[in-house]
Design a protein around this motif. Sequence first.
Motif, PDB file in Angstrom:
ATOM      1  N   ILE A  11       0.848  -1.197   0.000  1.00 35.97           N
ATOM      2  CA  ILE A  11       0.000   0.000   0.000  1.00 35.97           C
ATOM      3  C   ILE A  11       0.883   1.248   0.000  1.00 35.97           C
ATOM      4  O   ILE A  11       1.856   1.334   0.761  1.00 35.97           O
ATOM      5  CB  ILE A  11      -0.939  -0.008   1.224  1.00 35.97           C
ATOM      6  CG1 ILE A  11      -1.794  -1.286   1.221  1.00 35.97           C
ATOM      7  CG2 ILE A  11      -1.817   1.240   1.249  1.00 35.97           C
ATOM      8  CD1 ILE A  11      -2.611  -1.475   2.481  1.00 35.97           C
ATOM      9  N   ASN A  12       0.524   2.187  -0.857  1.00 34.52           N
ATOM     10  CA  ASN A  12       1.229   3.477  -0.947  1.00 34.52           C
ATOM     11  C   ASN A  12       2.709   3.307  -1.309  1.00 34.52           C
ATOM     12  O   ASN A  12       3.577   4.030  -0.813  1.00 34.52           O
ATOM     13  CB  ASN A  12       1.102   4.265   0.364  1.00 34.52           C
ATOM     14  CG  ASN A  12      -0.329   4.706   0.638  1.00 34.52           C
ATOM     15  OD1 ASN A  12      -1.122   4.896  -0.279  1.00 34.52           O
ATOM     16  ND2 ASN A  12      -0.664   4.860   1.918  1.00 34.52           N
ATOM     17  N   PHE A  13       3.006   2.315  -2.173  1.00 36.52           N
ATOM     18  CA  PHE A  13       4.380   2.148  -2.644  1.00 36.52           C
ATOM     19  C   PHE A  13       4.650   3.184  -3.732  1.00 36.52           C
ATOM     20  O   PHE A  13       3.789   3.452  -4.585  1.00 36.52           O
ATOM     21  CB  PHE A  13       4.581   0.744  -3.195  1.00 36.52           C
ATOM     22  CG  PHE A  13       5.004  -0.259  -2.159  1.00 36.52           C
ATOM     23  CD1 PHE A  13       6.189  -0.957  -2.325  1.00 36.52           C
ATOM     24  CD2 PHE A  13       4.237  -0.480  -1.020  1.00 36.52           C
ATOM     25  CE1 PHE A  13       6.595  -1.884  -1.370  1.00 36.52           C
ATOM     26  CE2 PHE A  13       4.631  -1.389  -0.077  1.00 36.52           C
ATOM     27  CZ  PHE A  13       5.818  -2.100  -0.236  1.00 36.52           C
ATOM     28  N   PRO A  14       5.841   3.762  -3.725  1.00 38.41           N
ATOM     29  CA  PRO A  14       6.186   4.745  -4.772  1.00 38.41           C
ATOM     30  C   PRO A  14       6.312   4.055  -6.129  1.00 38.41           C
ATOM     31  O   PRO A  14       6.501   2.829  -6.210  1.00 38.41           O
ATOM     32  CB  PRO A  14       7.509   5.323  -4.296  1.00 38.41           C
ATOM     33  CG  PRO A  14       8.086   4.295  -3.395  1.00 38.41           C
ATOM     34  CD  PRO A  14       6.949   3.605  -2.745  1.00 38.41           C
ATOM     35  N   THR A  36       7.853  -2.375  -5.806  1.00 38.03           N
ATOM     36  CA  THR A  36       6.791  -3.356  -5.616  1.00 38.03           C
ATOM     37  C   THR A  36       7.155  -4.284  -4.472  1.00 38.03           C
ATOM     38  O   THR A  36       8.348  -4.457  -4.146  1.00 38.03           O
ATOM     39  CB  THR A  36       6.537  -4.166  -6.898  1.00 38.03           C
ATOM     40  OG1 THR A  36       5.360  -4.983  -6.712  1.00 38.03           O
ATOM     41  CG2 THR A  36       7.710  -5.090  -7.213  1.00 38.03           C
ATOM     42  N   THR A  96       1.900  -0.893   4.500  1.00 37.63           N
ATOM     43  CA  THR A  96       2.241   0.332   3.775  1.00 37.63           C
ATOM     44  C   THR A  96       3.753   0.441   3.604  1.00 37.63           C
ATOM     45  O   THR A  96       4.530  -0.134   4.376  1.00 37.63           O
ATOM     46  CB  THR A  96       1.719   1.570   4.510  1.00 37.63           C
ATOM     47  OG1 THR A  96       2.438   1.706   5.749  1.00 37.63           O
ATOM     48  CG2 THR A  96       0.218   1.452   4.782  1.00 37.63           C
ATOM     49  N   TYR A  97       4.137   1.191   2.611  1.00 40.81           N
ATOM     50  CA  TYR A  97       5.570   1.418   2.363  1.00 40.81           C
ATOM     51  C   TYR A  97       6.199   2.121   3.564  1.00 40.81           C
ATOM     52  O   TYR A  97       7.330   1.802   3.963  1.00 40.81           O
ATOM     53  CB  TYR A  97       5.736   2.273   1.101  1.00 40.81           C
ATOM     54  CG  TYR A  97       7.167   2.459   0.677  1.00 40.81           C
ATOM     55  CD1 TYR A  97       7.839   1.442   0.005  1.00 40.81           C
ATOM     56  CD2 TYR A  97       7.840   3.645   0.945  1.00 40.81           C
ATOM     57  CE1 TYR A  97       9.154   1.603  -0.391  1.00 40.81           C
ATOM     58  CE2 TYR A  97       9.149   3.829   0.552  1.00 40.81           C
ATOM     59  CZ  TYR A  97       9.811   2.803  -0.118  1.00 40.81           C
ATOM     60  OH  TYR A  97      11.121   2.968  -0.502  1.00 40.81           O
ATOM     61  N   GLN A  98       5.477   3.047   4.168  1.00 38.17           N
ATOM     62  CA  GLN A  98       6.005   3.761   5.321  1.00 38.17           C
ATOM     63  C   GLN A  98       6.248   2.827   6.503  1.00 38.17           C
ATOM     64  O   GLN A  98       7.238   2.976   7.235  1.00 38.17           O
ATOM     65  CB  GLN A  98       5.031   4.878   5.729  1.00 38.17           C
ATOM     66  CG  GLN A  98       4.924   6.040   4.753  1.00 38.17           C
ATOM     67  CD  GLN A  98       4.112   5.674   3.509  1.00 38.17           C
ATOM     68  OE1 GLN A  98       3.415   4.653   3.492  1.00 38.17           O
ATOM     69  NE2 GLN A  98       4.223   6.501   2.467  1.00 38.17           N
ATOM     70  N   GLU A  99       5.352   1.838   6.711  1.00 43.94           N
ATOM     71  CA  GLU A  99       5.540   0.891   7.817  1.00 43.94           C
ATOM     72  C   GLU A  99       6.785   0.053   7.602  1.00 43.94           C
ATOM     73  O   GLU A  99       7.537  -0.237   8.557  1.00 43.94           O
ATOM     74  CB  GLU A  99       4.306  -0.010   7.937  1.00 43.94           C
ATOM     75  CG  GLU A  99       3.064   0.712   8.465  1.00 43.94           C
ATOM     76  CD  GLU A  99       1.807  -0.111   8.354  1.00 43.94           C
ATOM     77  OE1 GLU A  99       0.817   0.225   9.039  1.00 43.94           O
ATOM     78  OE2 GLU A  99       1.782  -1.086   7.574  1.00 43.94           O
ATOM     79  N   ARG A 111      -6.552  -5.034   6.828  1.00 44.76           N
ATOM     80  CA  ARG A 111      -7.016  -3.670   6.566  1.00 44.76           C
ATOM     81  C   ARG A 111      -8.537  -3.577   6.435  1.00 44.76           C
ATOM     82  O   ARG A 111      -9.112  -2.548   6.747  1.00 44.76           O
ATOM     83  CB  ARG A 111      -6.370  -3.159   5.272  1.00 44.76           C
ATOM     84  CG  ARG A 111      -4.858  -3.182   5.303  1.00 44.76           C
ATOM     85  CD  ARG A 111      -4.315  -2.141   6.262  1.00 44.76           C
ATOM     86  NE  ARG A 111      -2.860  -2.223   6.374  1.00 44.76           N
ATOM     87  CZ  ARG A 111      -2.101  -1.339   7.010  1.00 44.76           C
ATOM     88  NH1 ARG A 111      -2.669  -0.294   7.603  1.00 44.76           N
ATOM     89  NH2 ARG A 111      -0.798  -1.502   7.079  1.00 44.76           N
TER      90      ARG A 111
END
Length: 335
Positions: free
Chosen positions: A250-253, A257, A289-292, A308
């Motif tokens: 989720i929310n990957f730039p 991938t 998420t990418y941030q996590e 989710r």
Amino acid sequence: MDKAQWKRFGEAARTFLLRKWSGEVLVFLFFVVLSAVFWFVQTLDSSYDMKVQIPLQVTDIPPEVVITTDSPKLLKVTLHDKGYNLIRYYFTLRGRELAINFAHYDKGRSYGRVVVPAADLHSQITPWIDGTTTIGSIHPDTIDFYFTRGIRKRVPVRLAGVVDADNHHFLAEYHFEPDSVTVWGGHDILDTLTAVYTDPVQWPDLHETTTQQVALTDIWDMKTEPDYVSLTATVDTYVEKSISVSVAGINFPAGKTLKTFPAEISIHFHIGAQSYHSMVPDSFVVGVTYQELQQLPAGSGTFEPKLRYAPQAAKNVRLSPASVEFLIEDIEVDE
């Protein structure tokens, strides 16, 4: 009987009446009847009280007017007079109906209370009785009811009470039919009225789907249409189900991938038997998420996937395995 039988009966009666003692019996019976007649006449000449019930009917109600409260259907009147008059009233008043003319009392109001005093009731009953007859009491001595001229509001029905399943089942849902009702009354109450509640319902241990008519709580000087609804509580049995889903990134730039090991994880959950086949992999979302992932300690190659989204009908949802290995790969991005 045929002619011969009638003839024999007549001869037997003639023989009986010609006997000496039969004549004495007839004289005795004559005086008994005469005494009864004198007693009855004397009794009727005495004064008594008698209660009669006279039907009540509100008449001349305009089509736009709704009576919002119940008014008495019977007027109980106590009359005092000689017995022979009271006997006559017993028959003559049974066909009478006391009419309350709505137009005499509404005064053109859009909403209000109609009060019919005892004097008005007396004035309608007096022409039906003789001058020697007195009215001892009238019950109720005052007739009143509320009305409205087309002022109404549609509001939802709400449950008052408990609806639940026993320990071996679960309550899938409950609903009303209809789910809203029309309430007639005055602006002062309708403006603040948000719902109409049922009379208390106590269904704490249902083991099967149940449907029943339930009454709606009365609201003083208001009228509810309809004044009852059908309540259906759907009861189901829990079964366990497992499905496999991919872990979403989720929310990957762009250009990044997520690849997990294993590629899919299992979701175990309880679901009602009726909804068993409606649960598919797309019904759930498991991801990270990418941030996590960026916040994990350096060199960490595992993370714990998070649920989710899950349908409300799925209960006791568990993920297996609890953690997975992962890689973040670069991919080509079309410019």
